[in-house]
Write an enzyme that holds these catalytic residues in place. Sequence first.
Site, PDB file in Angstrom:
ATOM      1  N   HIS A 212      37.719  42.344  39.843  1.00 16.81           N
ATOM      2  CA  HIS A 212      36.186  42.338  39.823  1.00 16.81           C
ATOM      3  C   HIS A 212      35.802  43.613  39.383  1.00 16.81           C
ATOM      4  O   HIS A 212      36.254  44.607  39.874  1.00 16.81           O
ATOM      5  CB  HIS A 212      35.815  41.623  41.484  1.00 16.81           C
ATOM      6  CG  HIS A 212      34.452  41.225  41.427  1.00 16.81           C
ATOM      7  ND1 HIS A 212      33.256  42.146  41.452  1.00 16.81           N
ATOM      8  CD2 HIS A 212      33.966  39.921  41.030  1.00 16.81           C
ATOM      9  CE1 HIS A 212      32.246  41.313  41.324  1.00 16.81           C
ATOM     10  NE2 HIS A 212      32.649  39.943  41.200  1.00 16.81           N
TER      11      HIS A 212
ATOM     12  N   ASP B 143      36.482  32.876  42.050  1.00 12.14           N
ATOM     13  CA  ASP B 143      36.961  31.854  41.181  1.00 12.14           C
ATOM     14  C   ASP B 143      38.470  31.721  41.267  1.00 12.14           C
ATOM     15  O   ASP B 143      38.829  30.516  40.463  1.00 12.14           O
ATOM     16  CB  ASP B 143      36.493  32.440  39.494  1.00 12.14           C
ATOM     17  CG  ASP B 143      35.256  32.286  39.244  1.00 12.14           C
ATOM     18  OD1 ASP B 143      34.491  31.416  39.561  1.00 12.14           O
ATOM     19  OD2 ASP B 143      34.486  33.337  38.632  1.00 12.14           O
TER      20      ASP B 143
HETATM   21  N1  ACO Z   1      44.846  40.726  35.041  1.00 15.31           N
HETATM   22  C1  ACO Z   1      45.529  41.766  34.607  1.00 15.31           C
HETATM   23  N2  ACO Z   1      45.137  43.161  34.662  1.00 15.31           N
HETATM   24  C2  ACO Z   1      43.818  43.210  34.955  1.00 15.31           C
HETATM   25  C3  ACO Z   1      42.897  42.080  35.296  1.00 15.31           C
HETATM   26  C4  ACO Z   1      43.545  40.931  35.144  1.00 15.31           C
HETATM   27  N3  ACO Z   1      42.988  39.744  35.747  1.00 15.31           N
HETATM   28  N4  ACO Z   1      42.019  42.621  35.812  1.00 15.31           N
HETATM   29  C5  ACO Z   1      41.812  43.897  35.246  1.00 15.31           C
HETATM   30  N5  ACO Z   1      42.990  44.305  34.917  1.00 15.31           N
HETATM   31  C6  ACO Z   1      43.571  45.748  34.665  1.00 15.31           C
HETATM   32  C7  ACO Z   1      42.924  46.256  33.243  1.00 15.31           C
HETATM   33  O1  ACO Z   1      43.853  45.709  32.172  1.00 15.31           O
HETATM   34  C8  ACO Z   1      42.937  47.681  33.404  1.00 15.31           C
HETATM   35  O2  ACO Z   1      44.130  48.241  33.576  1.00 15.31           O
HETATM   36  P1  ACO Z   1      44.306  49.721  32.716  1.00 15.31           P
HETATM   37  O3  ACO Z   1      43.511  50.467  33.845  1.00 15.31           O
HETATM   38  O4  ACO Z   1      45.740  50.106  32.826  1.00 15.31           O
HETATM   39  O5  ACO Z   1      43.643  49.870  31.354  1.00 15.31           O
HETATM   40  C9  ACO Z   1      42.289  47.765  34.954  1.00 15.31           C
HETATM   41  O6  ACO Z   1      42.872  46.665  35.656  1.00 15.31           O
HETATM   42  C10 ACO Z   1      40.716  47.861  35.149  1.00 15.31           C
HETATM   43  O7  ACO Z   1      40.346  46.589  34.343  1.00 15.31           O
HETATM   44  P2  ACO Z   1      38.848  46.599  33.840  1.00 15.31           P
HETATM   45  O8  ACO Z   1      39.032  45.607  32.749  1.00 15.31           O
HETATM   46  O9  ACO Z   1      38.488  47.983  33.471  1.00 15.31           O
HETATM   47  O10 ACO Z   1      37.968  46.102  35.117  1.00 15.31           O
HETATM   48  P3  ACO Z   1      36.561  45.635  35.025  1.00 15.31           P
HETATM   49  O11 ACO Z   1      35.867  46.145  36.325  1.00 15.31           O
HETATM   50  O12 ACO Z   1      36.102  46.065  33.689  1.00 15.31           O
HETATM   51  O13 ACO Z   1      36.941  44.080  34.680  1.00 15.31           O
HETATM   52  C11 ACO Z   1      37.211  41.732  35.268  1.00 15.31           C
HETATM   53  C12 ACO Z   1      36.516  43.004  35.841  1.00 15.31           C
HETATM   54  C13 ACO Z   1      36.409  41.576  33.920  1.00 15.31           C
HETATM   55  C14 ACO Z   1      36.567  40.610  36.300  1.00 15.31           C
HETATM   56  C15 ACO Z   1      38.533  41.831  35.211  1.00 15.31           C
HETATM   57  O14 ACO Z   1      38.935  41.963  36.216  1.00 15.31           O
HETATM   58  C16 ACO Z   1      39.236  40.494  34.528  1.00 15.31           C
HETATM   59  O15 ACO Z   1      39.014  40.333  33.190  1.00 15.31           O
HETATM   60  N6  ACO Z   1      39.661  39.508  35.384  1.00 15.31           N
HETATM   61  C17 ACO Z   1      39.925  38.154  34.998  1.00 15.31           C
HETATM   62  C18 ACO Z   1      38.770  37.266  34.528  1.00 15.31           C
HETATM   63  C19 ACO Z   1      38.232  36.809  35.911  1.00 15.31           C
HETATM   64  O16 ACO Z   1      38.783  36.413  36.917  1.00 15.31           O
HETATM   65  N7  ACO Z   1      36.697  37.146  35.868  1.00 15.31           N
HETATM   66  C20 ACO Z   1      35.844  36.486  37.025  1.00 15.31           C
HETATM   67  C21 ACO Z   1      34.929  37.494  37.920  1.00 15.31           C
HETATM   68  S1  ACO Z   1      34.139  36.949  39.421  1.00 15.31           S
HETATM   69  C22 ACO Z   1      32.656  36.464  38.272  1.00 15.31           C
HETATM   70  O17 ACO Z   1      32.338  36.696  37.298  1.00 15.31           O
HETATM   71  C23 ACO Z   1      31.806  35.216  38.972  1.00 15.31           C
END
Ligand code: ACO
Length: 381
Positions: free
Chosen positions: A310, A367
């Site tokens: 998140h 979610d």
């Molecule tokens: N699976 C695997 N790796 C992940 C995931 C995931 N679900 N989420 C984040 N990471 C990793 C990234 O690859 C990144 O790794 P790195 O540091 O080695 O490059 C690190 O964790 C940080 O990730 P960011 O993308 O910078 O985190 P951000 O805060 O920008 O993204 C997000 C948040 C978009 C929700 C992300 O965690 C994601 O894509 N999750 C899956 C989609 C999801 O469940 N969305 C619903 C959110 S709740 C809502 O909106 C109602």
Amino acid sequence: MTHGKTPPTAELKIGDQVYNLPLVEGTRGDKAIDISRLLQKTGYITLDPGFKNTGSCTSAITFLDGKEGILSYRGYDIEDLANNCSFVEVAFLLLHDKLPNEQELESFKGLIERFALIHEDMIHFFDHFPSHTSPMSILSVMVNSLCNYYPEMSGDPLVDFDITSTRLISKIRTIAAFSYKKSMGHPLVYPRSDLSYCGNFLNMMFDKPVRRYIVRPEVVAALNKLLILHADHEQNCSTSTVRLVGSAGVNLYAAIAAGINALWGPLHGGANEAVIDMLETIYADDSNFKKYIEKAKDKNDPFRLSGFGHRVYKTYDPRGKIIKKACDEILRVLEISDPLLDIADRLEEIARKDEYFIERHLYPNVDFYSGIIYPTLGIPK
Ligand code: ACO
């Protein structure tokens, strides 16, 4: 930081020049630097891709602490609201700054009831979408079109906002239910004034001339909880979209339609659908958890564990915890066993022991389990 009788400021030094920037403190001690006059004072702007450090306004509505996993609406803890209030009471709270008294609640409910129909001409719109159309696309089109049938009134803007927002809260439910009925090829079921907000929605979705739908209180209670948990979430992607589009002065329907489109995305509200796809894939692949965990960790693979991680929460999403509990409860009451829930439980257990997810503070978000609870209530993917 400097403190004293004058408002506290932060010093920013660029070359030899020192600039004082006002500090803002929230009700719970959360802190911000006000850079609204930065360009004017210094000639510099800030660069903050994804607005990870930027609030576009102060808010008196939602407080969230991503480290501690705390979420509250207007000072009330989310769990307290989810367990003790109706969605209509919480909607009133968000709009009006306080929970309604009995009279206010009755009058708000009365308005919601009064606005529940949609103009009959709009019903023809549903006939022209191809059968595979996403319900999110239908929802945004229909909400966008409401302004042609229900223009915002031209008197006091605050009264207009009340009426238009209440109309939206009421009609959005009718639109969603009609869109489902059309997709099934079933006759539409009109709203009824003797049912609660959630009961009415479920009845419009599932009642059929050949088989009456029995509105079960447990199902109503679970849906009520889900709506409360999703009612507001600070300056997230969809809310920011609504605010940005609204700042151009468009009508509220157009701004909300834009927000619906943002919410559609699989990284945002669409994640619950992506979670179900993912769990179904893992199930069909002999529950090969290792394979999917490795894929999620592989930087050359676009696959991510949907429902994990998140932007703000770096611990368990408090909404996720409540939904997980509600999910267990409703499955027990309805005596249904869902293999996808077992897959989800197992996946969570494995991910939460894995260094990759631990290091990055990736926990289940709202979610992860909400995708499972909707089909249990009869609401398909
Ligand atoms: N699976 C695997 N790796 C992940 C995931 C995931 N679900 N989420 C984040 N990471 C990793 C990234 O690859 C990144 O790794 P790195 O540091 O080695 O490059 C690190 O964790 C940080 O990730 P960011 O993308 O910078 O985190 P951000 O805060 O920008 O993204 C997000 C948040 C978009 C929700 C992300 O965690 C994601 O894509 N999750 C899956 C989609 C999801 O469940 N969305 C619903 C959110 S709740 C809502 O909106 C109602």
